[in-house]
Design a protein around this motif. Structure first.
Motif, PDB file in Angstrom:
ATOM      1  N   ALA A 158     -11.672  55.746  70.115  1.00 27.38           N
ATOM      2  CA  ALA A 158     -11.836  54.321  70.753  1.00 27.38           C
ATOM      3  C   ALA A 158     -12.690  53.533  69.561  1.00 27.38           C
ATOM      4  N   SER A 159     -12.459  52.249  69.569  1.00 29.61           N
ATOM      5  CA  SER A 159     -13.152  51.456  68.554  1.00 29.61           C
ATOM      6  C   SER A 159     -14.882  51.416  68.694  1.00 29.61           C
ATOM      7  N   ASP A 160     -14.984  51.621  69.923  1.00 26.15           N
ATOM      8  CA  ASP A 160     -16.349  51.502  70.533  1.00 26.15           C
ATOM      9  C   ASP A 160     -17.306  52.563  70.384  1.00 26.15           C
ATOM     10  N   VAL A 161     -16.651  53.890  70.130  1.00 27.08           N
ATOM     11  CA  VAL A 161     -17.543  55.195  70.072  1.00 27.08           C
ATOM     12  C   VAL A 161     -17.403  55.833  68.965  1.00 27.08           C
ATOM     13  N   ASP A 162     -18.570  56.459  68.443  1.00 30.41           N
ATOM     14  CA  ASP A 162     -18.877  57.273  67.231  1.00 30.41           C
ATOM     15  C   ASP A 162     -18.645  58.815  67.481  1.00 30.41           C
ATOM     16  N   GLU A 163     -18.575  59.051  68.710  1.00 40.83           N
ATOM     17  CA  GLU A 163     -18.261  60.802  69.066  1.00 40.83           C
ATOM     18  C   GLU A 163     -17.695  60.850  70.453  1.00 40.83           C
ATOM     19  N   ALA A 164     -17.030  61.937  70.584  1.00 42.43           N
ATOM     20  CA  ALA A 164     -16.193  62.198  71.868  1.00 42.43           C
ATOM     21  C   ALA A 164     -16.183  63.663  71.867  1.00 42.43           C
ATOM     22  N   THR A 165     -16.377  64.015  73.360  1.00 40.17           N
ATOM     23  CA  THR A 165     -16.206  65.562  73.513  1.00 40.17           C
ATOM     24  C   THR A 165     -14.705  65.831  74.297  1.00 40.17           C
ATOM     25  N   ILE A 166     -13.853  66.738  73.545  1.00 41.67           N
ATOM     26  CA  ILE A 166     -12.588  67.024  74.194  1.00 41.67           C
ATOM     27  C   ILE A 166     -12.851  68.487  74.820  1.00 41.67           C
ATOM     28  N   PHE A 167     -11.811  68.662  75.926  1.00 40.55           N
ATOM     29  CA  PHE A 167     -12.032  69.725  76.659  1.00 40.55           C
ATOM     30  C   PHE A 167     -10.499  70.410  76.811  1.00 40.55           C
ATOM     31  N   ASN A 168     -10.653  71.612  76.395  1.00 47.03           N
ATOM     32  CA  ASN A 168      -9.316  72.401  76.644  1.00 47.03           C
ATOM     33  C   ASN A 168      -9.504  73.643  77.780  1.00 47.03           C
ATOM     34  N   GLU A 169      -8.611  73.470  78.780  1.00 44.35           N
ATOM     35  CA  GLU A 169      -8.677  74.189  79.849  1.00 44.35           C
ATOM     36  C   GLU A 169      -7.346  75.366  79.762  1.00 44.35           C
ATOM     37  N   ASN A 170      -7.797  76.556  80.128  1.00 45.71           N
ATOM     38  CA  ASN A 170      -6.772  77.678  80.588  1.00 45.71           C
ATOM     39  C   ASN A 170      -6.919  78.391  81.695  1.00 45.71           C
ATOM     40  N   THR A 171      -5.868  78.340  82.638  1.00 42.02           N
ATOM     41  CA  THR A 171      -6.040  78.754  84.016  1.00 42.02           C
ATOM     42  C   THR A 171      -5.058  79.931  84.026  1.00 42.02           C
ATOM     43  N   ILE A 172      -5.861  81.044  84.835  1.00 43.98           N
ATOM     44  CA  ILE A 172      -5.182  81.962  85.135  1.00 43.98           C
ATOM     45  C   ILE A 172      -5.017  82.585  86.547  1.00 43.98           C
ATOM     46  N   ASP A 173      -3.663  82.782  87.190  1.00 40.69           N
ATOM     47  CA  ASP A 173      -3.776  83.127  88.581  1.00 40.69           C
ATOM     48  C   ASP A 173      -4.448  84.354  88.854  1.00 40.69           C
ATOM     49  N   LYS A 174      -5.140  84.538  89.920  1.00 40.83           N
ATOM     50  CA  LYS A 174      -5.909  85.797  90.010  1.00 40.83           C
ATOM     51  C   LYS A 174      -4.740  87.099  90.312  1.00 40.83           C
ATOM     52  N   ASP A 175      -3.661  86.794  90.697  1.00 40.61           N
ATOM     53  CA  ASP A 175      -2.750  87.672  90.865  1.00 40.61           C
ATOM     54  C   ASP A 175      -2.460  88.520  89.247  1.00 40.61           C
ATOM     55  N   ASN A 176      -2.528  87.690  88.650  1.00 40.04           N
ATOM     56  CA  ASN A 176      -2.270  88.259  87.168  1.00 40.04           C
ATOM     57  C   ASN A 176      -3.306  88.921  86.546  1.00 40.04           C
ATOM     58  N   SER A 205     -15.113  79.813  85.357  1.00 41.32           N
ATOM     59  CA  SER A 205     -15.261  79.496  86.690  1.00 41.32           C
ATOM     60  C   SER A 205     -14.237  79.930  87.494  1.00 41.32           C
ATOM     61  N   GLU A 206     -14.118  79.967  88.592  1.00 40.45           N
ATOM     62  CA  GLU A 206     -12.891  80.430  89.545  1.00 40.45           C
ATOM     63  C   GLU A 206     -12.976  80.081  91.035  1.00 40.45           C
ATOM     64  N   ASN A 207     -12.273  80.182  91.647  1.00 40.30           N
ATOM     65  CA  ASN A 207     -11.807  79.921  92.907  1.00 40.30           C
ATOM     66  C   ASN A 207     -11.233  80.950  93.462  1.00 40.30           C
ATOM     67  N   LYS A 208     -10.757  80.650  95.011  1.00 42.58           N
ATOM     68  CA  LYS A 208     -10.063  81.792  95.730  1.00 42.58           C
ATOM     69  C   LYS A 208      -8.574  82.300  95.113  1.00 42.58           C
ATOM     70  N   PHE A 209      -8.156  81.227  94.071  1.00 38.10           N
ATOM     71  CA  PHE A 209      -6.793  81.556  93.735  1.00 38.10           C
ATOM     72  C   PHE A 209      -6.578  81.646  92.112  1.00 38.10           C
ATOM     73  N   GLU A 210      -7.632  81.118  91.438  1.00 43.24           N
ATOM     74  CA  GLU A 210      -7.559  81.110  90.197  1.00 43.24           C
ATOM     75  C   GLU A 210      -8.768  81.357  89.427  1.00 43.24           C
ATOM     76  N   GLN A 211      -8.654  81.608  88.026  1.00 43.18           N
ATOM     77  CA  GLN A 211      -9.858  81.704  87.011  1.00 43.18           C
ATOM     78  C   GLN A 211      -9.432  80.633  85.825  1.00 43.18           C
ATOM     79  N   LYS A 212     -10.577  80.059  85.432  1.00 42.94           N
ATOM     80  CA  LYS A 212     -10.333  78.851  84.751  1.00 42.94           C
ATOM     81  C   LYS A 212     -11.411  78.995  83.284  1.00 42.94           C
TER      82      LYS A 212
END
Length: 312
Positions: A158-176, A205-212
């Motif tokens: 954006a025109s009003d910011v000098d830097e920004a943090t991007i996030f890339n997520e990868n999720t895996i089902d716990k069955d896998n 991080s993880e919950n009952k169903f997936e790992q992230k």
């Protein structure tokens, strides 16, 4: 005095002022009063007469719409709007006037989600020219799918910011995660052609169903950045036969290419997009090609695919 009388006086006020002013001017020129009082009457008559003329001019301008148009130009002019410090509240009031009577029970929720999630008020960047390539190389006899996933896109700050943090997520089902053959390897994470894998540390991080796994990377010293993420995966599609790709930020233009082997069935579907993906390169076998060029893809929207085993 009732309302009708008030309205009648208001409509004819100009003529009252003019006639009354002329009458006082006439009276000041007669011998009815002494010289001192006649002078006062003359000034009073001029004032009342001038008020009537001024009111007549204003009503004439109002009648022709000039006065109204000039006010509208000031109120709706972009420079006037930009100087306001209550734009979010102003937008809420305008939005409420549009849909509140139609959907009063969800009016507040609509305003909040549109303003916070879909308007770029809190967004520091958007994606442009998003290209997704999935090359499925094999589906083994024991139903292990193997593929490489390549994502390339431009991040525009954006025109009003000098830097920004991007996030890339990868999720895996716990069955896998229970599969011995599971492969989930981040091959490269490039920023402007430089592989920065050694500089990033995924948070798990993880919950009952997936790992992230979440990768965070800060972009700075520029307005536009070219990113490429390449990942290699292997897992059993009987445990997970869906793959979803949803963007985290506003995205302009998206191109998707999926290739797969003969013993695999692949179906493509949109996720929430206002304008649908268009087909291209339909003559190619075992390849799905889609493009999205009309409109913007909003956060949490994107596409998905389902996998099936082709019966021999």
């Amino acid at each position: 005095m009732n309302k009708d009388v008030y309205n009648w006086i208001y409509k004819n006020l100009v003529w009252f002022l003019v006639v009354f002013g002329v009458f006082i001017l006439y009276a000041s020129s007669t011998e009815w009063f002494n010289a001192g009082f006649s002078s006062i009457l003359e000034k009073l008559g001029l004032a009342i007469f001038s008020s009537g003329i001024f009111a007549a001019v204003l009503k004439s301008i109002q009648f022709t719409g000039i006065f109204k148009e000039e006010i509208e130009k000031v109120v709706v002019d972009s420079s006037f709007i930009e100087k306001r410090n209550d734009l979010p509240d102003l937008w809420r009031r305008i939005s409420k006037s549009i849909h509140h009577e139609k959907f009063p029970s969800i009016s507040d929720e609509l305003e909040s989600i549109v303003l916070d999630k879909y308007f770029p008020t809190n967004h520091k960047y958007f994606y442009n020219d998003f290209r997704y390539t999935l090359n499925i190389t094999e589906l083994t006899n024991d139903n292990i799918i193997k593929y490489t996933e390549n994502i390339e896109f431009k991040v525009v700050l954006a025109s009003d910011v000098d830097e920004a943090t991007i996030f890339n997520e990868n999720t895996i089902d716990k069955d896998n995660l229970e599969q011995d053959t599971l492969v989930n390897e981040l091959v490269c994470f490039e920023v402007n052609g430089k592989n920065v894998l050694d500089e990033i540390r995924p948070k798990e991080s993880e919950n009952k169903f997936e790992q992230k796994k979440v990768i965070a990377y800060t972009l700075k010293n520029g307005r536009e950045f070219q990113l490429r993420v390449n990942r290699k995966k292997e897992y059993n599609i009987e445990a997970d036969n869906f793959k979803l790709m949803r963007v985290k930020s506003l995205t302009k233009e998206m191109d998707v290419s999926i290739s797969y082997p003969e013993n695999l069935l692949v179906s493509f579907f949109s996720i929430g997009t206002v304008n649908q993906f268009e087909r291209k390169h339909t003559e190619h076998k075992r390849t799905i090609s889609r493009t999205h060029k009309n409109g913007v893809i909003l956060p949490y929207q994107g596409f998905g695919m389902s996998f099936g085993i082709k019966k021999s």
